[in-house]
Scaffold this motif. Sequence first.
Motif, PDB file in Angstrom:
ATOM      1  N   TYR A  62       9.045  -2.590   4.953  1.00 50.62           N
ATOM      2  CA  TYR A  62       7.788  -2.259   4.369  1.00 50.62           C
ATOM      3  C   TYR A  62       6.945  -3.890   3.786  1.00 50.62           C
ATOM      4  CZ  TYR A  62       8.471  -2.408  -0.640  1.00 50.62           C
ATOM      5  OH  TYR A  62       8.714  -2.931  -1.349  1.00 50.62           O
ATOM      6  N   SER A  63       5.496  -3.951   4.431  1.00 49.31           N
ATOM      7  CA  SER A  63       5.426  -5.373   3.931  1.00 49.31           C
ATOM      8  C   SER A  63       4.695  -5.108   3.167  1.00 49.31           C
ATOM      9  CB  SER A  63       4.434  -6.098   5.472  1.00 49.31           C
ATOM     10  OG  SER A  63       5.532  -6.287   6.441  1.00 49.31           O
ATOM     11  N   ASN A  64       3.069  -5.975   2.722  1.00 48.79           N
ATOM     12  CA  ASN A  64       2.025  -6.179   1.596  1.00 48.79           C
ATOM     13  C   ASN A  64       2.343  -5.148   0.718  1.00 48.79           C
ATOM     14  OD1 ASN A  64       0.624  -8.351   3.854  1.00 48.79           O
ATOM     15  ND2 ASN A  64      -0.109  -6.204   4.602  1.00 48.79           N
ATOM     16  N   SER A  65       3.293  -5.237   0.376  1.00 52.80           N
ATOM     17  CA  SER A  65       3.707  -4.398  -0.955  1.00 52.80           C
ATOM     18  C   SER A  65       3.790  -4.785  -2.209  1.00 52.80           C
ATOM     19  CB  SER A  65       4.274  -3.039  -1.259  1.00 52.80           C
ATOM     20  OG  SER A  65       3.946  -2.117  -1.813  1.00 52.80           O
ATOM     21  N   VAL A  66       3.619  -4.131  -3.524  1.00 53.72           N
ATOM     22  CA  VAL A  66       3.962  -5.433  -5.360  1.00 53.72           C
ATOM     23  C   VAL A  66       5.080  -4.319  -5.595  1.00 53.72           C
ATOM     24  CG1 VAL A  66       1.646  -5.997  -5.333  1.00 53.72           C
ATOM     25  CG2 VAL A  66       2.033  -3.532  -6.475  1.00 53.72           C
ATOM     26  N   VAL A 111      -2.867   3.465   0.463  1.00 50.74           N
ATOM     27  CA  VAL A 111      -1.867   4.106   0.978  1.00 50.74           C
ATOM     28  C   VAL A 111      -1.906   3.495   2.620  1.00 50.74           C
ATOM     29  CG1 VAL A 111      -1.741   6.604   2.716  1.00 50.74           C
ATOM     30  CG2 VAL A 111      -2.625   6.256   1.024  1.00 50.74           C
ATOM     31  N   ALA A 112       0.005   3.233   2.835  1.00 46.97           N
ATOM     32  CA  ALA A 112      -0.255   2.685   4.566  1.00 46.97           C
ATOM     33  C   ALA A 112      -1.022   3.057   6.023  1.00 46.97           C
ATOM     34  CB  ALA A 112       1.239   2.403   4.201  1.00 46.97           C
ATOM     35  N   SER A 113      -0.696   2.123   6.115  1.00 43.80           N
ATOM     36  CA  SER A 113      -2.113   1.978   7.728  1.00 43.80           C
ATOM     37  C   SER A 113      -1.172   3.230   8.433  1.00 43.80           C
ATOM     38  CB  SER A 113      -1.955   1.118   7.646  1.00 43.80           C
ATOM     39  OG  SER A 113      -1.880  -0.030   8.380  1.00 43.80           O
TER      40      SER A 113
END
Length: 523
Positions: A220-224, A292-294
Amino acid sequence: MRGRAFQPGFQPAFPRAFPRAFGAEVAAAVITATTAPVMASLADGATLASGFTPGVYTSSVGTISSQVATYYLNGSPVAGTTTIGEGDTYYAIETVTNSEGNSQPFATAAQTLPVPLSIGTLANVTETQAAGGTVQVALSASGGTAPYSFSSNVGSVSGSILTLALDTVQTTAVTVTVTDDVGATAQDSFTFTVEAPAAPAPILDTASFDPATNTLSYTYSNSVTGFRLYAAAATASIAVNTGNLYNGTGGTGVLEYTNSPIGEGVTSDFTTAADGAVRIAICLIRESDGAVASNIIILTVDPLSIGASGGTLTGLAHQVTDTFGTENAQPYTVSGVPIGTAAANRWVVVMTTVGLQAATDVQLTIGGVAAQPLGTPQSSGALRMLAFKAAVPTGTTADIAWTDSQTTADPFFDIGHAVYTMLGEPVLHDEAFDDTPATNQWAVLIDVPEGGVLIGMSRDNFNSNLTTWTGLTEDADTGTRMVASGSASGLSAEIDRPVTVTSDGGATDFEDGFYVISLELAA
């Protein structure tokens, strides 16, 4: 004021007194105030009468006989018991009468109860951080004495506009002060919040399921640090099921399902499609802000392949044999067939295709043990497709022998077989057969039991092409004999399972037949 009031010292003209005798004129009476009436400044809620002090009067004719006060509020006459409020204007008119019937009004000075100075309502302000950005707040005031001036402990004020900077993430109490023209002041406060910009929505880049290890892999991308991965039934209307939650902290990971194998105990979380596969919707939610993931990834999982490595079926696909085009006398024997490690509860299952010179019965022995039929022998012309089982607890190899009740010499031709072993006695749950001629695909629908196994075999008299299976995993393809199997060990409930075998040849490539059995362990 709504009415017109007498002003202090106002002296309306009154008619002269009538002559005492015809033809003689007498001077009009004059009523004068030696002390004028007074209306004092009153507090909010006071009665009008409480602020009135009558005047002291003299008359040039006769004597003063009465003094009557009339009270006015915002130009209208009211009772003396009327109370006043902020912004009200009030006064009184005292009517003085002498003994001769002459009257004279005397008005007090008008008073106004001032409205206290106050600042217009200030709402809390919440904005997103932006370098160099500002937000403006309009200020207002009422009461007191205009004009007004404003000041603030945060930001800068120009006229009645307060400007606040958005450069820094903060939560600050802003106090605004207003000063009126006579120096009166008032204050009010609000909370000014600058929030950090929201992180980009997370993206679930990839997701895949490994049925052999029962694990879900994803990136996944753009997470923390800290996220939640949801798996839910994929239906026409996909909804994330919070009851089926899996946690992780890395950017790439492999998660083992806590409800293992998949579908076990969580049948409400997954759906079985018409083709027998399980659809799973995978969604990523960031814990820090709930973003929420897109995207949602939908996986299609073969329930028969889940946990297959731990199933009850051991395939010995290398033992598929093919004697196509050869006539064989009986008994026909294949010697030294590997049957795996000896075990007290080991059973051997043989799927076989046999061409017969006549339509009679076929018997089988496995390691010298008379095998029992599994299911109903299937026929297509001279072809027989059969399944047998026998308990063979000892040895690692066994001889398999075919016999038939007919007395014709060389009764067998085109013998093929495949050998599987199971720990525990298999019993038939369901069977299906297809021998549609002149086609390049055979298809059946077979009921699959929970924890069971399936074995399929197809035979084509003229096929020289390879085949593709759905619903089962191909174990061997000799060109005329094709064998496939699958385990339903991960299935939580029985399902109807479509199984197909397709030739990569022409549309009329197949001939002969296709036989599938589903087995479960005896109770």
